[in-house]
Design a protein around this motif. Sequence first.
Motif, short mmCIF file in Angstrom:
data_model
loop_
_atom_site.label_atom_id
_atom_site.label_comp_id
_atom_site.label_asym_id
_atom_site.label_seq_id
_atom_site.Cartn_x
_atom_site.Cartn_y
_atom_site.Cartn_z
N ILE A 1 35.20 135.67 21.10
CA ILE A 1 35.06 135.41 19.68
C ILE A 1 33.63 135.71 19.26
N LEU B 1 31.09 136.68 15.43
CA LEU B 1 30.99 137.01 14.02
C LEU B 1 30.45 138.42 13.83
N GLU B 2 29.57 138.85 14.75
CA GLU B 2 29.03 140.20 14.72
C GLU B 2 29.09 140.80 16.11
N GLU B 3 29.38 142.07 16.20
CA GLU B 3 29.58 142.73 17.49
C GLU B 3 28.35 142.66 18.38
N THR C 1 28.48 133.32 21.47
CA THR C 1 29.08 132.57 20.37
C THR C 1 29.41 131.16 20.85
N SER D 1 32.46 131.49 23.87
CA SER D 1 33.08 132.60 23.14
C SER D 1 34.47 132.94 23.65
N GLN E 1 36.52 142.56 7.67
CA GLN E 1 36.28 142.52 9.11
C GLN E 1 35.83 141.13 9.56
N GLN F 1 38.72 138.69 9.55
CA GLN F 1 39.56 138.86 10.74
C GLN F 1 38.96 138.13 11.94
N LYS F 2 37.65 138.14 12.06
CA LYS F 2 36.99 137.45 13.17
C LYS F 2 37.13 135.93 13.04
N TYR G 1 40.60 135.04 14.02
CA TYR G 1 40.74 135.06 15.48
C TYR G 1 40.19 133.79 16.11
N SER G 2 39.11 133.24 15.53
CA SER G 2 38.56 131.99 16.08
C SER G 2 39.56 130.84 15.93
#
Length: 277
Positions: A61, A63-65, A70, A101, A247, A250-251, A254-255
Amino acid sequence: DLGSPYYKIKKILISHRILSQIVTIQTLTDPRKMSKITFRNIALGIFVKTDNIPWYLQKPIALEEESKETIIIGVGITSLRRDVFSKEAYRYVGYFSFYNSLGVWRRLRPLFSSLDEIEERIRQSLIDGINQTLSEQVDKLDIIIHYSGKEVRKSEENIIRNTLTEYAEKTGIEINYAIIKLIKSPVYRLFSTHNYGYAPMGTYVDFENNLVLINTTGLLGRRATPIGVNTPILASIRDINLNVNPQLVQKIVYSVVGLSRMNWRGVNAFNFEPATT
Protein backbone atom coordinates in the motif's frame (compact mmCIF):
# COMPACT_ATOMS: atom_id res chain seq x y z
CA ASP A 1 -20.21 -14.47 32.09
CA LEU A 2 -17.00 -12.94 33.50
CA GLY A 3 -16.94 -15.60 36.22
CA SER A 4 -16.68 -18.47 33.74
CA PRO A 5 -13.48 -20.58 33.58
CA TYR A 6 -12.81 -19.16 30.08
CA TYR A 7 -12.31 -15.61 31.33
CA LYS A 8 -10.56 -16.69 34.53
CA ILE A 9 -7.99 -18.68 32.55
CA LYS A 10 -7.56 -15.85 30.04
CA LYS A 11 -6.98 -13.36 32.86
CA ILE A 12 -4.32 -15.51 34.53
CA LEU A 13 -2.45 -16.17 31.28
CA ILE A 14 -2.62 -12.53 30.12
CA SER A 15 -1.28 -11.38 33.50
CA HIS A 16 1.82 -13.48 32.71
CA ARG A 17 1.92 -12.14 29.11
CA ILE A 18 0.92 -15.52 27.68
CA LEU A 19 -1.43 -15.63 24.69
CA SER A 20 -3.82 -18.55 24.50
CA GLN A 21 -6.30 -20.27 22.23
CA ILE A 22 -9.08 -21.85 24.26
CA VAL A 23 -11.49 -24.37 22.77
CA THR A 24 -14.45 -25.35 24.94
CA ILE A 25 -15.92 -28.83 25.26
CA GLN A 26 -19.24 -27.36 24.10
CA THR A 27 -17.65 -26.37 20.80
CA LEU A 28 -15.91 -29.71 20.31
CA THR A 29 -19.06 -31.71 21.00
CA ASP A 30 -21.51 -29.58 18.98
CA PRO A 31 -21.84 -30.98 15.42
CA ARG A 32 -23.28 -27.67 14.25
CA LYS A 33 -20.14 -25.79 15.26
CA MET A 34 -17.54 -28.32 14.18
CA SER A 35 -16.57 -27.99 10.55
CA LYS A 36 -13.51 -27.47 8.39
CA ILE A 37 -13.94 -23.71 8.83
CA THR A 38 -14.00 -24.04 12.62
CA PHE A 39 -10.82 -26.16 12.67
CA ARG A 40 -9.12 -23.73 10.30
CA ASN A 41 -10.05 -20.77 12.49
CA ILE A 42 -8.74 -22.55 15.60
CA ALA A 43 -5.50 -23.39 13.79
CA LEU A 44 -5.26 -19.79 12.53
CA GLY A 45 -5.67 -18.44 16.07
CA ILE A 46 -2.89 -20.69 17.37
CA PHE A 47 -0.62 -19.80 14.44
CA VAL A 48 -1.06 -16.04 14.86
CA LYS A 49 -0.72 -16.10 18.66
CA THR A 50 2.62 -17.87 18.35
CA ASP A 51 3.92 -14.78 16.53
CA ASN A 52 3.52 -15.99 12.94
CA ILE A 53 2.19 -14.20 9.86
CA PRO A 54 -0.46 -16.30 8.08
CA TRP A 55 -0.70 -14.06 4.99
CA TYR A 56 0.01 -10.56 3.78
CA LEU A 57 -0.79 -8.35 0.80
CA GLN A 58 1.07 -9.13 -2.40
CA LYS A 59 1.19 -5.47 -3.47
CA PRO A 60 2.33 -2.85 -0.93
CA ILE A 61 0.00 0.00 0.00
CA ALA A 62 1.32 3.48 -0.86
CA LEU A 63 0.05 6.97 -1.60
CA GLU A 64 2.95 7.72 -3.97
CA GLU A 65 5.06 5.26 -5.94
CA GLU A 66 8.37 6.76 -4.82
CA SER A 67 7.60 6.47 -1.10
CA LYS A 68 9.85 3.92 0.59
CA GLU A 69 7.49 3.02 3.42
CA THR A 70 3.82 3.26 4.37
CA ILE A 71 2.19 3.01 7.78
CA ILE A 72 -1.56 2.44 8.03
CA ILE A 73 -3.03 3.48 11.37
CA GLY A 74 -6.41 2.45 12.74
CA VAL A 75 -7.81 4.96 15.24
CA GLY A 76 -10.70 4.58 17.66
CA ILE A 77 -11.39 7.28 20.27
CA THR A 78 -14.50 7.38 22.43
CA SER A 79 -15.50 9.89 25.09
CA LEU A 80 -17.06 8.58 28.30
CA ARG A 81 -19.87 10.27 30.23
CA ARG A 82 -20.39 9.99 33.96
CA ASP A 83 -23.90 8.59 33.46
CA VAL A 84 -26.50 8.06 30.74
CA PHE A 85 -28.12 11.42 31.46
CA SER A 86 -24.92 13.48 31.23
CA LYS A 87 -24.07 15.33 28.03
CA GLU A 88 -20.50 16.20 29.01
CA ALA A 89 -17.58 13.84 28.59
CA TYR A 90 -15.11 13.43 31.43
CA ARG A 91 -12.66 10.86 30.03
CA TYR A 92 -11.40 9.34 26.77
CA VAL A 93 -10.53 5.76 25.90
CA GLY A 94 -9.34 4.40 22.58
CA TYR A 95 -6.58 2.81 20.56
CA PHE A 96 -4.02 3.36 17.80
CA SER A 97 -3.27 0.22 15.78
CA PHE A 98 -0.28 0.25 13.41
CA TYR A 99 0.18 -1.79 10.19
CA ASN A 100 2.98 -1.86 7.63
CA SER A 101 2.61 -1.43 3.86
CA LEU A 102 1.80 -5.14 3.39
CA GLY A 103 -1.07 -4.90 5.86
CA VAL A 104 0.72 -6.77 8.63
CA TRP A 105 -0.19 -5.66 12.14
CA ARG A 106 2.82 -4.37 14.07
CA ARG A 107 1.67 -2.92 17.37
CA LEU A 108 -1.20 -1.49 19.42
CA ARG A 109 -1.13 1.67 21.52
CA PRO A 110 -4.06 1.90 23.98
CA LEU A 111 -5.35 5.35 24.90
CA PHE A 112 -6.65 6.37 28.35
CA SER A 113 -6.89 10.07 29.03
CA SER A 114 -8.60 12.80 30.98
CA LEU A 115 -10.04 15.77 29.09
CA ASP A 116 -7.06 17.93 30.01
CA GLU A 117 -4.49 15.45 28.71
CA ILE A 118 -6.15 14.22 25.50
CA GLU A 119 -4.07 16.33 23.09
CA GLU A 120 -0.76 15.19 24.57
CA ARG A 121 -1.94 11.55 24.81
CA ILE A 122 -2.95 11.45 21.14
CA ARG A 123 0.30 13.11 20.14
CA GLN A 124 2.45 10.71 22.18
CA SER A 125 0.57 7.60 21.03
CA LEU A 126 1.04 8.57 17.38
CA ILE A 127 4.72 9.45 17.69
CA ASP A 128 5.62 6.35 19.73
CA GLY A 129 3.70 4.07 17.37
CA ILE A 130 5.28 5.54 14.24
CA ASN A 131 8.79 5.33 15.71
CA GLN A 132 8.28 1.70 16.75
CA THR A 133 6.73 0.68 13.41
CA LEU A 134 9.26 2.27 11.04
CA SER A 135 11.47 -0.52 9.76
CA GLU A 136 14.34 1.66 8.58
CA GLN A 137 15.60 5.19 8.21
CA VAL A 138 13.51 6.85 5.51
CA ASP A 139 13.35 10.32 4.01
CA LYS A 140 9.81 9.90 2.70
CA LEU A 141 6.88 8.27 4.46
CA ASP A 142 3.21 7.70 3.61
CA ILE A 143 0.71 7.57 6.48
CA ILE A 144 -2.91 6.50 5.98
CA ILE A 145 -5.28 6.79 8.91
CA HIS A 146 -8.58 4.88 9.07
CA TYR A 147 -11.23 5.64 11.64
CA SER A 148 -14.84 4.59 11.85
CA GLY A 149 -18.19 6.21 12.52
CA LYS A 150 -18.31 9.14 14.94
CA GLU A 151 -15.42 7.98 17.06
CA VAL A 152 -13.09 10.87 16.17
CA ARG A 153 -14.12 14.51 16.42
CA LYS A 154 -12.93 17.38 14.26
CA SER A 155 -10.79 18.68 17.12
CA GLU A 156 -9.11 15.28 17.38
CA GLU A 157 -8.55 15.21 13.60
CA ASN A 158 -6.76 18.55 14.01
CA ILE A 159 -4.55 17.12 16.76
CA ILE A 160 -3.63 14.17 14.51
CA ARG A 161 -2.86 16.42 11.54
CA ASN A 162 -0.78 18.84 13.63
CA THR A 163 1.15 15.95 15.20
CA LEU A 164 2.06 14.54 11.76
CA THR A 165 3.14 18.01 10.59
CA GLU A 166 5.29 18.57 13.69
CA TYR A 167 6.78 15.07 13.42
CA ALA A 168 7.79 15.74 9.81
CA GLU A 169 9.43 19.03 10.75
CA LYS A 170 11.28 17.54 13.71
CA THR A 171 12.58 14.42 11.93
CA GLY A 172 13.12 15.88 8.46
CA ILE A 173 10.99 13.09 6.96
CA GLU A 174 8.68 14.16 4.14
CA ILE A 175 5.27 12.81 5.15
CA ASN A 176 2.31 12.32 2.84
CA TYR A 177 -0.82 11.68 4.85
CA ALA A 178 -4.49 10.89 4.33
CA ILE A 179 -7.08 10.81 7.13
CA ILE A 180 -10.01 8.63 6.08
CA LYS A 181 -13.34 8.32 7.88
CA LEU A 182 -15.04 4.98 7.15
CA ILE A 183 -18.84 5.01 7.35
CA LYS A 184 -20.06 1.44 7.75
CA SER A 185 -23.81 1.83 7.20
CA PRO A 186 -24.36 4.15 4.24
CA VAL A 187 -27.73 4.29 2.48
CA TYR A 188 -26.08 3.28 -0.81
CA ARG A 189 -25.75 -0.18 -2.36
CA LEU A 190 -23.72 -1.34 -5.37
CA PHE A 191 -25.20 -3.67 -7.97
CA SER A 192 -23.99 -5.21 -11.23
CA THR A 193 -25.91 -6.14 -14.39
CA HIS A 194 -24.05 -9.46 -14.32
CA ASN A 195 -23.57 -12.27 -11.80
CA TYR A 196 -27.03 -12.05 -10.20
CA GLY A 197 -26.55 -8.42 -9.30
CA TYR A 198 -23.40 -8.82 -7.22
CA ALA A 199 -20.75 -6.18 -7.83
CA PRO A 200 -17.21 -7.59 -7.61
CA MET A 201 -15.19 -7.20 -4.44
CA GLY A 202 -13.09 -4.05 -4.75
CA THR A 203 -15.63 -2.21 -6.94
CA TYR A 204 -15.86 1.47 -6.02
CA VAL A 205 -17.65 4.62 -7.08
CA ASP A 206 -15.80 7.94 -6.80
CA PHE A 207 -18.31 10.72 -6.13
CA GLU A 208 -15.49 13.22 -6.81
CA ASN A 209 -16.14 15.25 -3.65
CA ASN A 210 -13.75 13.30 -1.43
CA LEU A 211 -16.39 10.57 -0.98
CA VAL A 212 -15.84 7.05 -2.30
CA LEU A 213 -18.23 4.09 -2.05
CA ILE A 214 -16.27 0.84 -1.71
CA ASN A 215 -17.32 -2.81 -1.97
CA THR A 216 -15.17 -4.65 0.58
CA THR A 217 -17.22 -7.81 -0.01
CA GLY A 218 -19.36 -8.86 -2.99
CA LEU A 219 -18.37 -11.16 -5.84
CA LEU A 220 -14.99 -12.89 -5.58
CA GLY A 221 -14.24 -15.25 -8.45
CA ARG A 222 -17.27 -17.53 -8.63
CA ARG A 223 -18.24 -16.95 -5.02
CA ALA A 224 -20.33 -14.14 -3.58
CA THR A 225 -20.97 -12.72 -0.12
CA PRO A 226 -23.03 -15.44 1.56
CA ILE A 227 -25.28 -13.03 3.46
CA GLY A 228 -27.30 -11.59 0.57
CA VAL A 229 -26.91 -8.03 -0.72
CA ASN A 230 -23.66 -6.74 0.68
CA THR A 231 -23.25 -3.34 2.32
CA PRO A 232 -20.44 -1.14 0.96
CA ILE A 233 -18.32 1.23 3.04
CA LEU A 234 -18.42 4.96 2.39
CA ALA A 235 -14.92 6.45 2.68
CA SER A 236 -14.70 10.16 3.39
CA ILE A 237 -11.30 11.76 2.77
CA ARG A 238 -11.32 14.13 5.72
CA ASP A 239 -7.82 15.53 5.38
CA ILE A 240 -4.97 15.00 2.94
CA ASN A 241 -1.84 16.90 1.92
CA LEU A 242 -1.77 15.57 -1.66
CA ASN A 243 -3.83 16.46 -4.71
CA VAL A 244 -6.81 14.12 -4.94
CA ASN A 245 -6.97 12.49 -8.38
CA PRO A 246 -8.29 9.16 -9.72
CA GLN A 247 -4.94 7.43 -9.17
CA LEU A 248 -4.77 8.55 -5.54
CA VAL A 249 -8.38 7.52 -4.93
CA GLN A 250 -7.53 4.04 -6.23
CA LYS A 251 -4.67 3.79 -3.74
CA ILE A 252 -6.93 4.83 -0.87
CA VAL A 253 -9.50 2.24 -1.96
CA TYR A 254 -6.77 -0.40 -1.99
CA SER A 255 -5.84 0.50 1.59
CA VAL A 256 -9.45 -0.16 2.67
CA VAL A 257 -10.04 -3.33 0.63
CA GLY A 258 -6.54 -4.63 1.40
CA LEU A 259 -6.91 -4.22 5.17
CA SER A 260 -10.29 -5.97 4.93
CA ARG A 261 -8.37 -9.02 3.70
CA MET A 262 -5.89 -8.68 6.59
CA ASN A 263 -8.35 -9.50 9.35
CA TRP A 264 -6.78 -12.59 10.94
CA ARG A 265 -9.82 -13.50 13.04
CA GLY A 266 -10.86 -16.16 10.50
CA VAL A 267 -10.18 -17.70 7.10
CA ASN A 268 -13.36 -16.33 5.51
CA ALA A 269 -12.50 -14.04 2.59
CA PHE A 270 -15.67 -12.00 3.08
CA ASN A 271 -14.64 -9.65 5.88
CA PHE A 272 -16.67 -6.46 5.70
CA GLU A 273 -14.50 -4.26 7.94
CA PRO A 274 -10.82 -3.42 7.54
CA ALA A 275 -8.63 -4.74 10.35
CA THR A 276 -7.87 -1.10 11.21
CA THR A 277 -11.39 -0.44 12.47
